[in-house]
Scaffold this motif. Structure first.
Motif, PDB file in Angstrom:
ATOM      1  N   ASP A  32      58.962 -16.231 128.532  1.00  0.00           N
ATOM      2  CA  ASP A  32      59.752 -16.139 127.408  1.00  0.00           C
ATOM      3  C   ASP A  32      60.936 -17.174 127.620  1.00  0.00           C
ATOM      4  O   ASP A  32      61.708 -16.907 128.814  1.00  0.00           O
ATOM      5  N   PHE A  33      60.802 -18.216 127.232  1.00  0.00           N
ATOM      6  CA  PHE A  33      61.893 -19.216 127.390  1.00  0.00           C
ATOM      7  C   PHE A  33      63.314 -19.364 126.388  1.00  0.00           C
ATOM      8  O   PHE A  33      64.024 -19.965 126.566  1.00  0.00           O
ATOM      9  N   THR A  34      63.213 -18.277 125.600  1.00  0.00           N
ATOM     10  CA  THR A  34      64.480 -18.054 124.633  1.00  0.00           C
ATOM     11  C   THR A  34      65.647 -18.025 125.314  1.00  0.00           C
ATOM     12  O   THR A  34      66.345 -18.945 124.913  1.00  0.00           O
ATOM     13  N   PRO A  35      65.772 -16.978 126.344  1.00  0.00           N
ATOM     14  CA  PRO A  35      67.220 -17.264 127.041  1.00  0.00           C
ATOM     15  C   PRO A  35      67.434 -18.564 127.667  1.00  0.00           C
ATOM     16  O   PRO A  35      68.793 -19.220 127.393  1.00  0.00           O
ATOM     17  N   GLU A  36      66.445 -19.236 128.116  1.00  0.00           N
ATOM     18  CA  GLU A  36      66.673 -20.677 128.713  1.00  0.00           C
ATOM     19  C   GLU A  36      66.875 -21.496 127.678  1.00  0.00           C
ATOM     20  O   GLU A  36      68.055 -22.327 127.928  1.00  0.00           O
ATOM     21  N   ALA A  37      66.389 -21.707 126.641  1.00  0.00           N
ATOM     22  CA  ALA A  37      66.939 -22.618 125.530  1.00  0.00           C
ATOM     23  C   ALA A  37      68.194 -22.315 124.814  1.00  0.00           C
ATOM     24  O   ALA A  37      68.882 -23.271 124.844  1.00  0.00           O
ATOM     25  N   LEU A  38      68.326 -21.139 124.660  1.00  0.00           N
ATOM     26  CA  LEU A  38      69.547 -20.708 124.183  1.00  0.00           C
ATOM     27  C   LEU A  38      70.769 -21.053 125.285  1.00  0.00           C
ATOM     28  O   LEU A  38      71.922 -21.374 124.585  1.00  0.00           O
ATOM     29  N   ALA A  39      70.636 -20.785 126.367  1.00  0.00           N
ATOM     30  CA  ALA A  39      71.539 -21.121 127.529  1.00  0.00           C
ATOM     31  C   ALA A  39      71.797 -22.540 127.420  1.00  0.00           C
ATOM     32  O   ALA A  39      72.908 -22.950 127.435  1.00  0.00           O
ATOM     33  N   GLU A  40      70.698 -23.461 127.414  1.00  0.00           N
ATOM     34  CA  GLU A  40      70.981 -25.016 127.277  1.00  0.00           C
ATOM     35  C   GLU A  40      71.681 -25.347 126.136  1.00  0.00           C
ATOM     36  O   GLU A  40      72.784 -26.082 126.163  1.00  0.00           O
ATOM     37  N   LEU A  41      71.426 -24.799 124.860  1.00  0.00           N
ATOM     38  CA  LEU A  41      72.477 -25.006 123.506  1.00  0.00           C
ATOM     39  C   LEU A  41      73.609 -24.528 123.763  1.00  0.00           C
ATOM     40  O   LEU A  41      74.611 -25.331 123.540  1.00  0.00           O
ATOM     41  N   ALA A  42      73.967 -23.343 124.479  1.00  0.00           N
ATOM     42  CA  ALA A  42      75.358 -22.729 124.571  1.00  0.00           C
ATOM     43  C   ALA A  42      76.187 -23.754 125.686  1.00  0.00           C
ATOM     44  O   ALA A  42      77.307 -23.766 125.182  1.00  0.00           O
ATOM     45  N   LEU A  68      78.222 -16.121 123.891  1.00  0.00           N
ATOM     46  CA  LEU A  68      77.036 -16.839 124.613  1.00  0.00           C
ATOM     47  C   LEU A  68      77.514 -18.230 125.046  1.00  0.00           C
ATOM     48  O   LEU A  68      77.032 -18.447 126.073  1.00  0.00           O
ATOM     49  N   VAL A  69      78.127 -18.892 124.090  1.00  0.00           N
ATOM     50  CA  VAL A  69      78.819 -20.245 124.848  1.00  0.00           C
ATOM     51  C   VAL A  69      79.599 -20.110 126.175  1.00  0.00           C
ATOM     52  O   VAL A  69      79.458 -20.686 127.159  1.00  0.00           O
ATOM     53  N   ASP A  70      80.590 -18.950 126.105  1.00  0.00           N
ATOM     54  CA  ASP A  70      81.448 -18.686 127.390  1.00  0.00           C
ATOM     55  C   ASP A  70      80.653 -18.158 128.306  1.00  0.00           C
ATOM     56  O   ASP A  70      80.650 -18.386 129.432  1.00  0.00           O
ATOM     57  N   THR A  71      79.591 -17.266 128.128  1.00  0.00           N
ATOM     58  CA  THR A  71      78.765 -16.796 129.211  1.00  0.00           C
ATOM     59  C   THR A  71      77.774 -17.873 129.859  1.00  0.00           C
ATOM     60  O   THR A  71      77.766 -17.943 131.128  1.00  0.00           O
ATOM     61  N   ALA A  72      77.368 -18.683 128.831  1.00  0.00           N
ATOM     62  CA  ALA A  72      76.234 -19.678 129.690  1.00  0.00           C
ATOM     63  C   ALA A  72      77.210 -20.588 130.695  1.00  0.00           C
ATOM     64  O   ALA A  72      76.702 -21.039 131.450  1.00  0.00           O
ATOM     65  N   ARG A  73      78.222 -21.092 129.995  1.00  0.00           N
ATOM     66  CA  ARG A  73      79.011 -22.070 130.821  1.00  0.00           C
ATOM     67  C   ARG A  73      79.867 -21.413 132.170  1.00  0.00           C
ATOM     68  O   ARG A  73      80.010 -22.066 132.838  1.00  0.00           O
TER      69      ARG A  73
END
Length: 107
Positions: A2-12, A46-51
């Motif tokens: 599942d690459f969903t978290p990875e893709a969303l993290a990159e967008l974030a 999501l943005v704050d967490t990914a960054r």
């Protein structure tokens, strides 16, 4: 895989809220049952967490956040459960010990 978290993290990490707003309902269909404003809060978190992740390849914080939001969406999707969890208590629930107090001492 599942690459969903990875893709969303990159967008974030890129901070592209518009792209996230389009991608989230497709990648995470459960987000469509969030209340008004819920998707905006999810995107911000999501943005704050990914960054804020310590390492770019550490997806654990992003996965945890998405899991927590999914559980919230499950509550919003079930009107009976939402009613139980959001209703006011019928009576005073009693005294609350001060922070740090040993709960066993008050029992």
């Amino acid at each position: 895989m599942d690459f969903t978290p990875e893709a969303l993290a990159e967008l974030a990490r890129a901070g592209d809220a518009a792209a996230l707003r389009q991608a989230l309902p497709v990648a995470l269909p459960w987000c469509t049952v969030l209340p008004d404003g819920g998707l905006d809060i999810l995107i911000t978190e999501l943005v704050d967490t990914a960054r804020g992740a310590v390492a770019p390849d550490d997806l654990a914080p992003v996965e945890l956040l998405l899991t927590q939001w999914q559980h919230s969406a499950e509550v919003y999707a079930d009107p009976a459960l939402l009613a139980v969890l959001t209703r006011e208590p019928e009576a005073d629930l009693g005294p609350v010990p001060p922070p740090g107090a040993d709960r066993r001492a008050s029992d």
